[in-house]
Design a protein around this motif. Structure first.
Motif, mmCIF file in Angstrom:
data_model
loop_
_atom_site.group_PDB
_atom_site.id
_atom_site.type_symbol
_atom_site.label_atom_id
_atom_site.label_comp_id
_atom_site.label_asym_id
_atom_site.label_seq_id
_atom_site.Cartn_x
_atom_site.Cartn_y
_atom_site.Cartn_z
ATOM 1 N N VAL A 36 88.367 9.186 -57.825
ATOM 2 C CA VAL A 36 88.887 9.745 -56.399
ATOM 3 C C VAL A 36 90.489 9.143 -56.267
ATOM 4 O O VAL A 36 90.667 8.303 -57.084
ATOM 5 C CB VAL A 36 87.895 9.202 -55.460
ATOM 6 N N ASP A 37 91.054 9.846 -55.245
ATOM 7 C CA ASP A 37 92.305 9.272 -55.101
ATOM 8 C C ASP A 37 92.545 8.213 -54.444
ATOM 9 O O ASP A 37 91.241 7.753 -53.710
ATOM 10 C CB ASP A 37 92.896 10.585 -54.110
ATOM 11 N N GLN A 52 86.170 0.776 -63.961
ATOM 12 C CA GLN A 52 87.179 1.281 -64.793
ATOM 13 C C GLN A 52 88.503 1.076 -63.889
ATOM 14 O O GLN A 52 88.652 0.659 -62.888
ATOM 15 C CB GLN A 52 86.939 3.100 -64.495
ATOM 16 N N PRO A 53 89.699 1.127 -64.753
ATOM 17 C CA PRO A 53 90.930 0.942 -64.045
ATOM 18 C C PRO A 53 91.568 2.030 -63.206
ATOM 19 O O PRO A 53 91.080 2.963 -63.208
ATOM 20 C CB PRO A 53 92.076 0.977 -65.388
ATOM 21 N N THR A 54 92.300 1.434 -62.216
ATOM 22 C CA THR A 54 93.199 2.430 -61.370
ATOM 23 C C THR A 54 94.218 2.771 -62.175
ATOM 24 O O THR A 54 94.878 2.025 -63.018
ATOM 25 C CB THR A 54 93.330 1.748 -60.050
ATOM 26 N N ASN A 55 94.913 3.972 -61.840
ATOM 27 C CA ASN A 55 95.888 4.293 -62.547
ATOM 28 C C ASN A 55 96.967 5.165 -61.401
ATOM 29 O O ASN A 55 96.603 5.812 -60.482
ATOM 30 C CB ASN A 55 95.437 5.504 -63.264
ATOM 31 N N ASN A 56 98.341 4.885 -61.542
ATOM 32 C CA ASN A 56 99.518 5.336 -60.912
ATOM 33 C C ASN A 56 100.388 5.939 -61.666
ATOM 34 O O ASN A 56 100.912 5.277 -62.489
ATOM 35 C CB ASN A 56 100.024 4.288 -59.916
ATOM 36 N N HIS A 58 100.743 10.269 -58.034
ATOM 37 C CA HIS A 58 99.320 10.432 -58.150
ATOM 38 C C HIS A 58 98.426 9.173 -58.384
ATOM 39 O O HIS A 58 98.547 8.564 -59.551
ATOM 40 C CB HIS A 58 99.091 11.334 -59.391
ATOM 41 N N SER A 59 97.738 8.641 -57.421
ATOM 42 C CA SER A 59 97.031 7.153 -57.624
ATOM 43 C C SER A 59 95.429 7.690 -57.581
ATOM 44 O O SER A 59 95.102 8.376 -56.686
ATOM 45 C CB SER A 59 97.440 6.274 -56.498
ATOM 46 N N HIS A 105 99.619 14.702 -47.260
ATOM 47 C CA HIS A 105 98.063 14.216 -46.859
ATOM 48 C C HIS A 105 97.650 12.916 -47.782
ATOM 49 O O HIS A 105 98.254 12.760 -48.892
ATOM 50 C CB HIS A 105 97.222 15.564 -47.547
ATOM 51 N N GLN A 106 96.599 12.421 -47.187
ATOM 52 C CA GLN A 106 96.137 11.208 -47.807
ATOM 53 C C GLN A 106 94.714 11.068 -47.578
ATOM 54 O O GLN A 106 94.126 11.621 -46.756
ATOM 55 C CB GLN A 106 96.651 10.032 -46.938
ATOM 56 N N ARG A 107 94.017 10.498 -48.752
ATOM 57 C CA ARG A 107 92.671 10.426 -48.536
ATOM 58 C C ARG A 107 92.353 9.322 -47.837
ATOM 59 O O ARG A 107 92.988 8.380 -47.576
ATOM 60 C CB ARG A 107 92.197 10.174 -49.943
#
Length: 706
Positions: A592-593, A554-558, A582-583, A625-627
């Motif tokens: 997931v992030d 599936q594609p990644t989205n930003n 929001h990535s 915060h970062q995943r």
């Protein structure tokens, strides 16, 4: 007799004169200028002329137009005839009026570009040079929408993520040339000194239509300083409390009326630093030397040429410090990288038939790496060969560019030959910028690339510039591609020896769109940008049960928002920036992030500056915060705030400076260890870096200009 008697009783129309106003610069008429005569407003036509009839008497005239200094005049009109008043207005001396952007190929003023380009000028570059004279990392990290992400805590490598997209999608150019090769994870960012830079241009969003496969996230074009009529001699020496030493020499001079030259020589050294006393170097040691001469030729009549060459030698060492061992094994562990890079580039421009600007570009680079991961050695060679021929012209309101380009990218890993690749990518492209109306300009471009392994790709891009009552807005959308390689942020840190590619990779395809709105109110300027991008068939490194490189299903989205506000009122200036990203990516059947991508980032910078006195600056940056992934201590990072202070004082030819970064001594190792309790599946002994590892750093030095 009755009519003659009554006429004086009724008011008569007073005599009127025709006022003809002409507004010009020293070379051309000024259309659309606002002309006010005794409170009545009209505008000049395309010939710079406005005509109005007014009663006799004193007439106060004022002329104004955005981008020009206002003008006033007073005329006593005592006769009913045509009166002519001519104004020659002068352009406002705004700094942006002097900025010409080269990354879009049309060499257009910044404010007239349909494509949004963000520019760092000489003052900002000068400021960041005093903070980190050895590399451009801090300079880029403090631009809105850009994040410099550490990719190798052991060696300090970093990559630039534009609006949340991976660093490998960003094209780094020097004077429009790919002098630094394909950087992969981004060690090259730490090897580019900023001392000889005059301007940095950043295009955000898919830019494959302009520069091919390597620009799917955007373009960073670094423009070198040109020789001026007065010779420039600069010497800089810097020392930090963490054991960093930087020394550089920059010379530039006009040798003859047609020939100019510049020279950069830089030496940078860093000592090991084990800040948390666990036996592992939180700051890697290195020694680096950079030499870069440049030659400039101006033959007149639009004929110019540029030639540059560069040599970079660096030895970088991390891992356990001398006398220490890994707690898990009881033995020392060394991670090291030796780099040897050579590059050559040229640019030739000339005029054909007094109408067309023809430009030929050429670049070649060769880079050798010798990488050690404990007892594993990986040696490789990167080769890049680039050529381009373009023609530019104008037709009525159009400025068009057509071109041919080809690029050969070769990767030869001696110890893991299964990852060898040789890509040849010829392409053709077309760009057309048209001014449809004074309030609307459009730029349309398209590029067809024929990749030797993955086939043909079409990359279109469309941008539009709108102006309305002091508001400026830009809308952009584009599509691009990226030819996959085994060089990613993760493999930069862990190497390729343990990596597997279970099935053939397919090319990544990206799309992006953005919309921004800008308003200027006196000395203040505000810009809000909305952006959205996606990447289909994204390459991802999995480090769970296997260390493997695959295409995600599936594609990644930003998606996100940027805000930039500036206030400039000499001698003070202030900048506030905020970025929301929001990535998201698809892993193991769920969204997931994206790791190491904070949703919220905020910056605030204030500066007091006087040319002959010096400057004082303060700054603050918040990172949210970062995943985290493959981190045994936590799944989400802590948010943190960094504070900094800069002071510079001028004594004649000398400039003394001191800079403090991270005043509150924020460090990742204050929350959790950097070392893993067991070795990762990819062979790494450290977790990812999501916060500073070096803590509080004070550096200072001296600059000599004569």
């Amino acid at each position: 007799m009755l009519i003659a008697t009554l006429l004086p009783v009724f008011p008569q129309e007073p005599p009127r004169a025709t006022i003809r106003i002409e507004v010009r610069t020293d070379t051309a008429p000024v259309a659309g200028a606002a002309v006010t005569l005794n409170g009545i407003s009209i505008r000049t036509d395309q010939n710079g002329i406005a005509i109005i009839a007014l009663p006799l008497g004193k007439v106060e005239v004022s002329v104004s137009k955005e981008g020009f200094l206002p003008a006033q005049a007073s005329v006593t009109v005592d006769e009913a005839r045509e009166w002519q008043v001519a104004f020659e207005v002068q352009p406002q001396q705004h700094r942006e009026d002097e900025i010409t952007v080269f990354a879009t190929r049309t060499e257009t003023r910044l404010q007239d570009l349909p494509t949004r380009v963000e520019v760092l000028g000489p003052e900002e570059i000068d400021e960041k040079t005093m903070m980190t004279p050895g590399d451009i990392v801090m300079m880029l990290n403090e631009m809105g929408g850009l994040r410099v992400q550490s990719t190798s805590p052991s060696l300090g490598a970093a990559s630039v993520r534009i609006q949340g997209m991976r660093g490998r999608y960003t094209a780094f150019l020097g004077d429009g040339l790919p002098l630094f090769g394909q950087q992969g994870g981004g060690l090259g960012l730490l090897q580019i000194p900023p001392v000889d830079l005059g301007q940095v241009e950043v295009i955000k969003g898919v830019s494959s239509a302009l520069y091919g496969a390597g620009a799917m996230a955007g373009v960073v074009n670094m423009i070198s300083r040109r020789p001026s009529p007065e010779p420039v001699h600069e010497i800089l020496f810097n020392r930090s409390t963490r054991g960093a030493t930087d020394a550089s020499l920059f010379l530039a001079s006009q040798l003859t009326p047609r020939w100019g030259a510049s020279f950069l020589g830089s030496g940078d050294w860093q000592q090991h630093n084990d800040i948390d006393h666990d036996g592992w170097a939180d700051v890697a040691a290195y020694s680096r030397g950079v030499v870069r001469p440049r030659f400039f030729w101006d033959g007149g009549n639009g004929r110019t040429a540029f030639l540059t060459g560069g040599v970079t030698y660096e030895n970088r060492d991390g891992g356990t410090i001398r006398g220490a061992v890994l707690p898990a094994t009881g033995t020392p562990y060394t991670e090291a990288l030796n780099t040897r890079r050579y590059d050559l580039g040229s640019n030739l421009q000339f005029i054909v038939q007094k109408r067309y600007v023809v430009t030929a570009r050429f670049a070649a680079s060769l880079q050798d790496h010798d990488h050690r991961f404990g007892d594993v050695r990986e040696r490789d060679r990167h080769e890049l060969l680039f050529g381009e021929l373009t023609a530019r012209g104008t037709f009525r309101r159009n400025t068009w560019v057509v071109g041919l380009a080809t690029e050969r990218d070769v990767y030869l890993p001696h110890d893991v030959p299964q990852f060898t690749y040789r890509y040849t990518t010829p392409g053709v492209f077309l760009q057309d910028d048209i001014e449809i109306a004074p309030w609307l300009s459009v730029s349309a471009s398209a590029r067809a690339d024929f990749q030797s392994q993955y086939g043909a790709f079409l990359s279109p891009r469309l941008s539009a510039l709108f102006r309305w009552r002091g508001w400026t807005s830009r809308l952009s959308a584009g599509q691009g591609f990226f030819a996959p390689t085994p060089l990613t942020e993760e493999t930069e840190a862990a190497g390729l020896t343990r990596l597997v590619i279970p099935q053939p990779l397919v090319a990544e395809r990206g799309r992006s769109a953005s919309f921004d709105l800008t308003r200027k109110i006196g000395p203040a300027s505000f810009t809000v940008t909305l952006f959205d991008s996606s990447v289909r068939h994204p390459i991802n490194v999995e480090r769970g049960e296997r260390y493997q490189l695959i295409n995600l299903a599936q594609p990644t989205n930003n998606a996100g928002l940027e805000f930039l506000g500036t206030l400039r009122k000499a001698p003070f200036s202030a900048t506030a920036s905020y970025t929301y990203v929001h990535s998201r990516q698809f892993e193991f059947g769920e969204r997931v992030d994206t790791p190491l991508t904070p949703r919220h980032s905020f910056g605030l910078v204030g500066m007091w500056e006087k040319e002959k006195a010096g400057r004082i600056g303060i700054e603050s940056y918040y990172t949210g915060h970062q995943r985290l992934e493959e981190n045994p201590y936590r799944t989400e990072s802590k948010a943190y705030v960094l504070f900094g202070f800069l002071a510079e004082h001028t004594f004649g030819y000398f400039r003394l400076f001191v800079n403090v970064e991270n005043l509150t001594d924020v460090r990742q190792t204050r929350w959790n260890p950097l070392l893993r309790p067991t070795r990762g599946i990819d062979g790494r002994w450290t977790v990812d870096a999501w916060a500073p590892l070096d803590g509080r750093v004070l550096n200072g030095g001296i600059r000599l200009k004569f």
